[in-house]
Write a protein that holds these residues in place. Structure first.
Motif, PDB file in Angstrom:
ATOM      1  N   ARG A  44       0.863  -1.179   0.000  1.00 51.44           N
ATOM      2  CA  ARG A  44       0.000   0.000   0.000  1.00 51.44           C
ATOM      3  C   ARG A  44       0.899   1.228   0.000  1.00 51.44           C
ATOM      4  O   ARG A  44       2.035   1.137   0.395  1.00 51.44           O
ATOM      5  N   PRO A  45       0.375   2.343  -0.447  1.00 58.33           N
ATOM      6  CA  PRO A  45      -0.993   2.568  -0.861  1.00 58.33           C
ATOM      7  C   PRO A  45      -1.319   1.933  -2.217  1.00 58.33           C
ATOM      8  O   PRO A  45      -0.445   1.748  -3.054  1.00 58.33           O
ATOM      9  N   HIS A  46      -2.602   1.633  -2.383  1.00 60.38           N
ATOM     10  CA  HIS A  46      -3.101   1.111  -3.641  1.00 60.38           C
ATOM     11  C   HIS A  46      -3.719   2.263  -4.430  1.00 60.38           C
ATOM     12  O   HIS A  46      -4.588   2.966  -3.919  1.00 60.38           O
ATOM     13  N   ALA A  47      -3.265   2.422  -5.652  1.00 59.50           N
ATOM     14  CA  ALA A  47      -3.834   3.409  -6.560  1.00 59.50           C
ATOM     15  C   ALA A  47      -4.470   2.661  -7.725  1.00 59.50           C
ATOM     16  O   ALA A  47      -3.954   1.623  -8.142  1.00 59.50           O
ATOM     17  N   THR A  48      -5.571   3.172  -8.221  1.00 58.84           N
ATOM     18  CA  THR A  48      -6.214   2.578  -9.385  1.00 58.84           C
ATOM     19  C   THR A  48      -6.283   3.622 -10.480  1.00 58.84           C
ATOM     20  O   THR A  48      -6.854   4.701 -10.278  1.00 58.84           O
ATOM     21  N   LEU A  49      -5.675   3.303 -11.600  1.00 61.71           N
ATOM     22  CA  LEU A  49      -5.738   4.165 -12.778  1.00 61.71           C
ATOM     23  C   LEU A  49      -6.819   3.584 -13.687  1.00 61.71           C
ATOM     24  O   LEU A  49      -6.692   2.466 -14.179  1.00 61.71           O
ATOM     25  N   ILE A  50      -7.880   4.334 -13.871  1.00 61.85           N
ATOM     26  CA  ILE A  50      -9.000   3.878 -14.686  1.00 61.85           C
ATOM     27  C   ILE A  50      -8.698   4.199 -16.138  1.00 61.85           C
ATOM     28  O   ILE A  50      -8.396   5.339 -16.476  1.00 61.85           O
ATOM     29  N   SER A  51      -8.781   3.171 -16.979  1.00 57.95           N
ATOM     30  CA  SER A  51      -8.425   3.369 -18.379  1.00 57.95           C
ATOM     31  C   SER A  51      -9.262   2.503 -19.306  1.00 57.95           C
ATOM     32  O   SER A  51      -9.644   1.391 -18.961  1.00 57.95           O
ATOM     33  N   SER A  52      -9.521   3.056 -20.473  1.00 57.42           N
ATOM     34  CA  SER A  52     -10.078   2.269 -21.575  1.00 57.42           C
ATOM     35  C   SER A  52      -9.035   2.207 -22.694  1.00 57.42           C
ATOM     36  O   SER A  52      -9.311   1.663 -23.746  1.00 57.42           O
ATOM     37  N   PHE A  53      -7.863   2.810 -22.432  1.00 58.79           N
ATOM     38  CA  PHE A  53      -6.757   2.887 -23.381  1.00 58.79           C
ATOM     39  C   PHE A  53      -7.174   3.625 -24.654  1.00 58.79           C
ATOM     40  O   PHE A  53      -6.751   3.285 -25.752  1.00 58.79           O
ATOM     41  N   ALA A  54      -7.993   4.660 -24.459  1.00 59.99           N
ATOM     42  CA  ALA A  54      -8.416   5.513 -25.569  1.00 59.99           C
ATOM     43  C   ALA A  54      -7.315   6.520 -25.893  1.00 59.99           C
ATOM     44  O   ALA A  54      -6.421   6.770 -25.074  1.00 59.99           O
ATOM     45  N   SER A  55      -7.400   7.108 -27.058  1.00 59.05           N
ATOM     46  CA  SER A  55      -6.351   8.021 -27.523  1.00 59.05           C
ATOM     47  C   SER A  55      -6.239   9.291 -26.681  1.00 59.05           C
ATOM     48  O   SER A  55      -5.197   9.946 -26.701  1.00 59.05           O
ATOM     49  N   ASP A  56      -7.271   9.652 -25.921  1.00 55.83           N
ATOM     50  CA  ASP A  56      -7.208  10.869 -25.102  1.00 55.83           C
ATOM     51  C   ASP A  56      -6.622  10.631 -23.712  1.00 55.83           C
ATOM     52  O   ASP A  56      -6.541  11.558 -22.914  1.00 55.83           O
ATOM     53  N   ILE A  77      -4.108  -0.915 -13.026  1.00 50.29           N
ATOM     54  CA  ILE A  77      -4.608  -0.232 -14.222  1.00 50.29           C
ATOM     55  C   ILE A  77      -5.735  -1.065 -14.809  1.00 50.29           C
ATOM     56  O   ILE A  77      -5.525  -2.217 -15.207  1.00 50.29           O
ATOM     57  N   THR A  78      -6.925  -0.488 -14.841  1.00 44.51           N
ATOM     58  CA  THR A  78      -8.082  -1.205 -15.359  1.00 44.51           C
ATOM     59  C   THR A  78      -8.111  -1.136 -16.878  1.00 44.51           C
ATOM     60  O   THR A  78      -7.391  -0.358 -17.492  1.00 44.51           O
ATOM     61  N   GLY A  79      -8.965  -1.929 -17.449  1.00 45.80           N
ATOM     62  CA  GLY A  79      -9.151  -1.913 -18.899  1.00 45.80           C
ATOM     63  C   GLY A  79      -8.606  -3.168 -19.551  1.00 45.80           C
ATOM     64  O   GLY A  79      -7.761  -3.868 -18.995  1.00 45.80           O
ATOM     65  N   SER A  80      -9.115  -3.445 -20.722  1.00 45.96           N
ATOM     66  CA  SER A  80      -8.764  -4.649 -21.463  1.00 45.96           C
ATOM     67  C   SER A  80      -7.284  -4.671 -21.839  1.00 45.96           C
ATOM     68  O   SER A  80      -6.779  -3.730 -22.453  1.00 45.96           O
ATOM     69  N   LYS A  81      -6.608  -5.753 -21.488  1.00 46.45           N
ATOM     70  CA  LYS A  81      -5.192  -5.894 -21.851  1.00 46.45           C
ATOM     71  C   LYS A  81      -5.006  -5.906 -23.363  1.00 46.45           C
ATOM     72  O   LYS A  81      -3.952  -5.520 -23.856  1.00 46.45           O
ATOM     73  N   LYS A  82      -6.009  -6.342 -24.103  1.00 48.62           N
ATOM     74  CA  LYS A  82      -5.914  -6.350 -25.562  1.00 48.62           C
ATOM     75  C   LYS A  82      -5.705  -4.942 -26.107  1.00 48.62           C
ATOM     76  O   LYS A  82      -5.043  -4.761 -27.118  1.00 48.62           O
ATOM     77  N   LYS A  83      -6.255  -3.961 -25.424  1.00 44.58           N
ATOM     78  CA  LYS A  83      -6.108  -2.567 -25.852  1.00 44.58           C
ATOM     79  C   LYS A  83      -4.853  -1.918 -25.272  1.00 44.58           C
ATOM     80  O   LYS A  83      -4.454  -0.858 -25.697  1.00 44.58           O
ATOM     81  N   ALA A  84      -4.244  -2.558 -24.292  1.00 41.74           N
ATOM     82  CA  ALA A  84      -3.078  -1.993 -23.599  1.00 41.74           C
ATOM     83  C   ALA A  84      -1.769  -2.483 -24.176  1.00 41.74           C
ATOM     84  O   ALA A  84      -0.706  -2.180 -23.627  1.00 41.74           O
ATOM     85  N   HIS A  85      -1.802  -3.193 -25.262  1.00 46.51           N
ATOM     86  CA  HIS A  85      -0.636  -3.936 -25.764  1.00 46.51           C
ATOM     87  C   HIS A  85       0.679  -3.166 -25.724  1.00 46.51           C
ATOM     88  O   HIS A  85       1.672  -3.677 -25.255  1.00 46.51           O
ATOM     89  N   ALA A  86       0.724  -1.938 -26.152  1.00 48.31           N
ATOM     90  CA  ALA A  86       1.979  -1.176 -26.173  1.00 48.31           C
ATOM     91  C   ALA A  86       2.440  -0.783 -24.767  1.00 48.31           C
ATOM     92  O   ALA A  86       3.605  -0.476 -24.565  1.00 48.31           O
ATOM     93  N   LEU A  87       1.528  -0.807 -23.802  1.00 47.32           N
ATOM     94  CA  LEU A  87       1.863  -0.397 -22.434  1.00 47.32           C
ATOM     95  C   LEU A  87       2.229  -1.565 -21.531  1.00 47.32           C
ATOM     96  O   LEU A  87       2.760  -1.361 -20.445  1.00 47.32           O
ATOM     97  N   LEU A  88       1.956  -2.774 -21.964  1.00 51.62           N
ATOM     98  CA  LEU A  88       2.194  -3.946 -21.111  1.00 51.62           C
ATOM     99  C   LEU A  88       3.646  -4.102 -20.646  1.00 51.62           C
ATOM    100  O   LEU A  88       3.868  -4.644 -19.561  1.00 51.62           O
ATOM    101  N   PRO A  89       4.654  -3.618 -21.390  1.00 46.33           N
ATOM    102  CA  PRO A  89       6.020  -3.694 -20.856  1.00 46.33           C
ATOM    103  C   PRO A  89       6.229  -2.926 -19.544  1.00 46.33           C
ATOM    104  O   PRO A  89       7.205  -3.144 -18.841  1.00 46.33           O
ATOM    105  N   PHE A  90       5.298  -2.026 -19.187  1.00 46.02           N
ATOM    106  CA  PHE A  90       5.391  -1.314 -17.909  1.00 46.02           C
ATOM    107  C   PHE A  90       4.995  -2.203 -16.733  1.00 46.02           C
ATOM    108  O   PHE A  90       5.226  -1.841 -15.580  1.00 46.02           O
ATOM    109  N   ALA A  91       4.376  -3.337 -17.000  1.00 47.66           N
ATOM    110  CA  ALA A  91       3.921  -4.220 -15.920  1.00 47.66           C
ATOM    111  C   ALA A  91       5.089  -4.637 -15.042  1.00 47.66           C
ATOM    112  O   ALA A  91       6.184  -4.922 -15.528  1.00 47.66           O
ATOM    113  N   SER A  92       4.843  -4.639 -13.738  1.00 52.53           N
ATOM    114  CA  SER A  92       5.872  -5.011 -12.757  1.00 52.53           C
ATOM    115  C   SER A  92       5.151  -5.440 -11.489  1.00 52.53           C
ATOM    116  O   SER A  92       3.921  -5.537 -11.464  1.00 52.53           O
TER     117      SER A  92
END
Length: 184
Positions: A44-56, A77-92
């Protein structure tokens, strides 16, 4: 009659229609559920980043800004992993992509978070995550835009969509979260 959710949209509609009503969105009712099991054991702390991985959504800029912060935290980080593809390398172990969540899992994650983050580059956009965090009574980091500042400015932590502002705001909210946890 045209109904808009905020005053900044009035100028866009005025040339087309003189009868405009401003009706802000209502707060959602979130089910009272427990935190999802995947949050157990994460610092903790737990933070939640709400995302749909939209261009904005400046998610990559945000992740670049906070990934080297040394204070303990876990960012979901919420949202479909299919839409997060370019960001998935940030996973840790500190940055976790949740993939799609059920309504109850999402509500439980929001309610159990120490703070929520919802970002946009759109000037006239009111982000749903702000309403959800407010309904759950959870502090929120939001992009500073005129419409967000007008509606949520007295309650939310506002940030410019820049690396420096993201870092400063995230650190400020982390400190506040650590203080709250120390009181518990």
């Amino acid at each position: 009659l045209v109904i808009v959710s905020n005053s900044s949209l009035v100028s866009r509609i005025t040339p087309y229609n003189r009868q405009i009503a401003i009706l802000p969105d209502r707060l959602p009712t979130l089910p009272k559920t427990l935190a999802p099991n995947f949050t157990i054991g994460h610092p903790r702390p737990h933070a939640t980043l709400i995302s749909s991985f939209a261009s904005d959504e400046p998610i990559e800029l945000y992740l670049n800004a906070i990934r080297d912060i040394s204070e303990p935290f876990t960012l979901f980080i919420t949202g479909s992993k299919k839409k997060a593809h370019a960001l998935l390398p940030f996973a840790s172990n500190r940055i976790i992509f949740t993939d799609y969540l059920t309504h109850d899992e999402f509500a439980g994650l929001i309610a159990s978070s120490d703070f929520v983050i919802d970002l946009t580059t759109r000037k006239d956009c009111l982000v749903c995550g702000a309403y959800e965090a407010l309904a759950a009574g959870v502090p929120c980091i939001l992009s500073r835009t005129p419409v967000i500042e007008e509606l949520f400015g007295s309650w939310a932590f506002l940030t410019e969509n820049t690396t420096d502002s993201f870092q400063k705001t995230f650190r400020l909210v982390l400190r506040e979260s650590h203080k709250q946890q120390a009181l518990m």
